[in-house]
Write a protein that holds these residues in place. Structure first.
Motif, PDB file in Angstrom:
ATOM      1  N   LYS A 121       0.736  -1.309   0.004  1.00 54.20           N
ATOM      2  CA  LYS A 121       0.104   0.096  -0.238  1.00 54.20           C
ATOM      3  C   LYS A 121       0.929   1.149  -0.195  1.00 54.20           C
ATOM      4  CE  LYS A 121      -4.113   1.740   2.410  1.00 54.20           C
ATOM      5  NZ  LYS A 121      -4.919   1.890   3.481  1.00 54.20           N
ATOM      6  N   LEU A 122       0.571   2.113  -0.841  1.00 53.02           N
ATOM      7  CA  LEU A 122       1.308   3.463  -1.134  1.00 53.02           C
ATOM      8  C   LEU A 122       0.385   4.333  -0.621  1.00 53.02           C
ATOM      9  CD1 LEU A 122       2.525   2.787  -4.591  1.00 53.02           C
ATOM     10  CD2 LEU A 122       4.069   2.766  -2.680  1.00 53.02           C
ATOM     11  N   MET A 123       0.850   5.648   0.101  1.00 51.21           N
ATOM     12  CA  MET A 123       0.211   6.809   0.222  1.00 51.21           C
ATOM     13  C   MET A 123       1.022   8.098  -0.051  1.00 51.21           C
ATOM     14  SD  MET A 123      -1.745   8.350   3.576  1.00 51.21           S
ATOM     15  CE  MET A 123      -3.374   7.509   3.366  1.00 51.21           C
ATOM     16  N   THR A 124       0.473   9.088  -0.897  1.00 56.95           N
ATOM     17  CA  THR A 124       1.070  10.448  -0.807  1.00 56.95           C
ATOM     18  C   THR A 124       0.324  11.340  -0.036  1.00 56.95           C
ATOM     19  OG1 THR A 124       2.023  12.029  -2.250  1.00 56.95           O
ATOM     20  CG2 THR A 124       0.226  11.030  -3.008  1.00 56.95           C
ATOM     21  N   PHE A 125       0.790  12.295   0.728  1.00 58.97           N
ATOM     22  CA  PHE A 125      -0.040  13.312   1.583  1.00 58.97           C
ATOM     23  C   PHE A 125       0.835  14.517   1.637  1.00 58.97           C
ATOM     24  CE2 PHE A 125      -2.139  13.388   5.984  1.00 58.97           C
ATOM     25  CZ  PHE A 125      -2.933  14.523   5.449  1.00 58.97           C
ATOM     26  N   ASN A 126       0.343  15.770   1.385  1.00 62.88           N
ATOM     27  CA  ASN A 126       0.921  16.902   1.650  1.00 62.88           C
ATOM     28  C   ASN A 126       0.119  17.344   2.851  1.00 62.88           C
ATOM     29  OD1 ASN A 126       1.270  19.779   2.082  1.00 62.88           O
ATOM     30  ND2 ASN A 126       1.688  20.189  -0.220  1.00 62.88           N
ATOM     31  N   ILE A 127       1.079  17.434   3.806  1.00 62.13           N
ATOM     32  CA  ILE A 127       0.604  17.739   5.424  1.00 62.13           C
ATOM     33  C   ILE A 127       0.494  19.269   5.650  1.00 62.13           C
ATOM     34  CG2 ILE A 127       1.305  15.414   5.972  1.00 62.13           C
ATOM     35  CD1 ILE A 127       3.965  17.023   7.500  1.00 62.13           C
ATOM     36  N   LEU A 128       0.835  20.057   4.913  1.00 63.97           N
ATOM     37  CA  LEU A 128       0.733  21.595   4.924  1.00 63.97           C
ATOM     38  C   LEU A 128       1.576  22.102   5.981  1.00 63.97           C
ATOM     39  CD1 LEU A 128      -0.791  24.254   4.151  1.00 63.97           C
ATOM     40  CD2 LEU A 128      -2.269  23.678   5.619  1.00 63.97           C
ATOM     41  N   ASN A 129       2.850  22.799   5.729  1.00 65.94           N
ATOM     42  CA  ASN A 129       3.342  23.547   6.698  1.00 65.94           C
ATOM     43  C   ASN A 129       3.951  22.729   7.887  1.00 65.94           C
ATOM     44  OD1 ASN A 129       3.452  26.077   5.240  1.00 65.94           O
ATOM     45  ND2 ASN A 129       1.514  26.611   6.161  1.00 65.94           N
ATOM     46  N   GLY A 130       4.309  21.555   7.494  1.00 69.54           N
ATOM     47  CA  GLY A 130       4.886  20.629   8.635  1.00 69.54           C
ATOM     48  C   GLY A 130       4.019  19.865   9.492  1.00 69.54           C
ATOM     49  N   GLY A 131       2.579  20.254   9.338  1.00 67.24           N
ATOM     50  CA  GLY A 131       1.676  19.409  10.077  1.00 67.24           C
ATOM     51  C   GLY A 131       0.912  20.501  10.849  1.00 67.24           C
ATOM     52  N   GLY A 132       1.352  21.650  10.874  1.00 72.98           N
ATOM     53  CA  GLY A 132       0.761  22.773  11.601  1.00 72.98           C
ATOM     54  C   GLY A 132       1.052  22.620  13.224  1.00 72.98           C
ATOM     55  N   ASP A 133      -0.066  23.046  14.177  1.00 70.98           N
ATOM     56  CA  ASP A 133      -0.061  23.315  15.506  1.00 70.98           C
ATOM     57  C   ASP A 133      -0.238  21.671  15.964  1.00 70.98           C
ATOM     58  OD1 ASP A 133      -2.703  22.640  15.574  1.00 70.98           O
ATOM     59  OD2 ASP A 133      -3.152  24.694  15.943  1.00 70.98           O
ATOM     60  N   ASP A 134       0.169  21.372  17.329  1.00 75.47           N
ATOM     61  CA  ASP A 134      -0.037  20.284  17.697  1.00 75.47           C
ATOM     62  C   ASP A 134      -1.332  19.533  17.561  1.00 75.47           C
ATOM     63  OD1 ASP A 134       2.629  20.364  18.742  1.00 75.47           O
ATOM     64  OD2 ASP A 134       2.201  20.950  20.655  1.00 75.47           O
ATOM     65  N   ALA A 135      -2.375  20.072  17.559  1.00 76.73           N
ATOM     66  CA  ALA A 135      -3.802  19.649  17.611  1.00 76.73           C
ATOM     67  C   ALA A 135      -3.765  19.067  16.207  1.00 76.73           C
ATOM     68  CB  ALA A 135      -4.766  20.396  17.741  1.00 76.73           C
ATOM     69  N   ARG A 136      -3.551  19.881  15.190  1.00 81.04           N
ATOM     70  CA  ARG A 136      -3.383  19.495  13.683  1.00 81.04           C
ATOM     71  C   ARG A 136      -2.690  18.323  13.552  1.00 81.04           C
ATOM     72  NH1 ARG A 136      -1.835  20.517   8.691  1.00 81.04           N
ATOM     73  NH2 ARG A 136      -0.558  22.524   8.955  1.00 81.04           N
ATOM     74  N   PHE A 137      -1.320  18.341  13.834  1.00 80.05           N
ATOM     75  CA  PHE A 137      -0.763  17.241  13.784  1.00 80.05           C
ATOM     76  C   PHE A 137      -0.948  15.942  14.239  1.00 80.05           C
ATOM     77  CE2 PHE A 137       3.358  14.756  14.591  1.00 80.05           C
ATOM     78  CZ  PHE A 137       3.879  14.567  13.352  1.00 80.05           C
ATOM     79  N   ARG A 138      -1.738  16.078  15.325  1.00 84.89           N
ATOM     80  CA  ARG A 138      -2.470  14.833  15.818  1.00 84.89           C
ATOM     81  C   ARG A 138      -3.177  14.101  15.036  1.00 84.89           C
ATOM     82  NH1 ARG A 138      -1.826  17.701  20.950  1.00 84.89           N
ATOM     83  NH2 ARG A 138      -4.016  18.354  20.783  1.00 84.89           N
ATOM     84  N   GLY A 139      -4.003  15.163  14.131  1.00 83.81           N
ATOM     85  CA  GLY A 139      -4.993  14.578  13.166  1.00 83.81           C
ATOM     86  C   GLY A 139      -4.436  13.966  12.204  1.00 83.81           C
ATOM     87  N   VAL A 140      -3.254  14.678  11.705  1.00 84.60           N
ATOM     88  CA  VAL A 140      -2.413  14.158  10.398  1.00 84.60           C
ATOM     89  C   VAL A 140      -1.777  12.709  11.053  1.00 84.60           C
ATOM     90  CG1 VAL A 140      -0.250  14.212   9.133  1.00 84.60           C
ATOM     91  CG2 VAL A 140      -1.527  16.405   9.684  1.00 84.60           C
TER      92      VAL A 140
END
Length: 267
Positions: free
Chosen positions: A6-25
């Protein structure tokens, strides 16, 4: 016989953002659980950094270089470097990373993996976001890095945010008018499709249209009161690999990023 991959590509936007958004990533990555993960915009990440390690942990793979690497991008005019994150369950046999500012806005990476006794070539990319002319240079540079004869007989996949539009997608007939209304110039007026045409001319096959896609939009945008749906995130395959591609899917998400991931299973 190779096991499914299984392959996935994902642009996570500016490093994943704040801690809350990064947890969502991380939740998106954990739920998808790809065998090979290509991330774009790993801003301010380092191999020994907490976010790099957190992605490896979410995938339940070692964070050592045999499984997790950073494709270092050149700094932009702002000084920011939007690195590529490269993660693989099976050991990375080779990694070639390219960030020559004469040809690339960010970087390219070429991974070689063993897949059932064959070499799987995985290329991760993040093309320039501003201008189709610059993206075309990147597409031509990518072409120069790949031996054409080996591409025809080998197993190759290209994944990433190419920041380019495909004429295969069902854009509205008034796309140019919508672009003007939203004052969006990165795709030019009228909109241009040369980058994806250049990749197709070399032989890359658009994974989304190897089967009938359930979704095609990866980058919905609202600007100037105008909503436009785009696809700029791709998984492309060489002719020999295409018959072994299962359904390629866009994964709808919410606030985790401004791009939707794209995933595929190889058999």
């Amino acid at each position: 016989m190779a096991t499914p991959l299984k392959l996935m590509t994902f642009n996570i936007l500016n490093g994943g953002g704040d801690d809350a958004r990064f947890r969502g990533v991380l939740d998106v990555i954990r739920q998808a659980s790809p065998d090979v993960l290509l991330l774009q915009e790993c801003l301010d990440w380092e191999e020994d950094g907490a976010r790099f390690a957190a992605v490896a942990e979410a995938l339940d793979i070692p964070k050592e270089a045999a499984h997790a690497r950073l494709g270092r991008s050149r700094p932009r005019g702002s000084g920011k470097a939007y690195h590529l994150g490269l993660f693989s369950r099976s050991p990375i046999q080779e990694l070639h990373s390219y960030n020559d500012p004469a040809f690339l806005g960010h970087s390219l990476a070429h991974l070689k993996l063993d897949w059932g006794g064959q070499t799987l070539n995985v290329l991760g990319a993040h093309f320039d976001s501003k201008n189709e002319n610059l993206r075309f240079v990147e597409a031509r540079y990518l072409r120069s890095l790949i031996d054409a004869a080996d591409f025809k007989k080998g197993l190759y996949v290209l994944g990433g945010d190419l920041n380019a539009l495909s004429s295969q997608d069902p854009y509205p007939v008034d796309l140019e008018s919508l672009l003007r209304q939203s004052m969006t110039t990165k795709y030019h007026l009228p909109p241009r499709f040369e980058v994806m045409e250049e990749l197709a001319e070399f032989g890359w096959l658009d994974g989304l249209y190897l089967k009938s896609p359930a979704r095609w939009i990866t980058a919905p945008r609202d600007r100037g009161g105008v909503h436009i749906d785009y696809r700029t995130d791709y998984l492309l395959f060489s002719p020999q690999l295409a018959p072994r591609v299962g359904q390629v899917e866009v994964v709808p998400i919410s606030q985790e990023s401004d791009h939707f991931p794209v995933q595929a299973v190889l058999f």
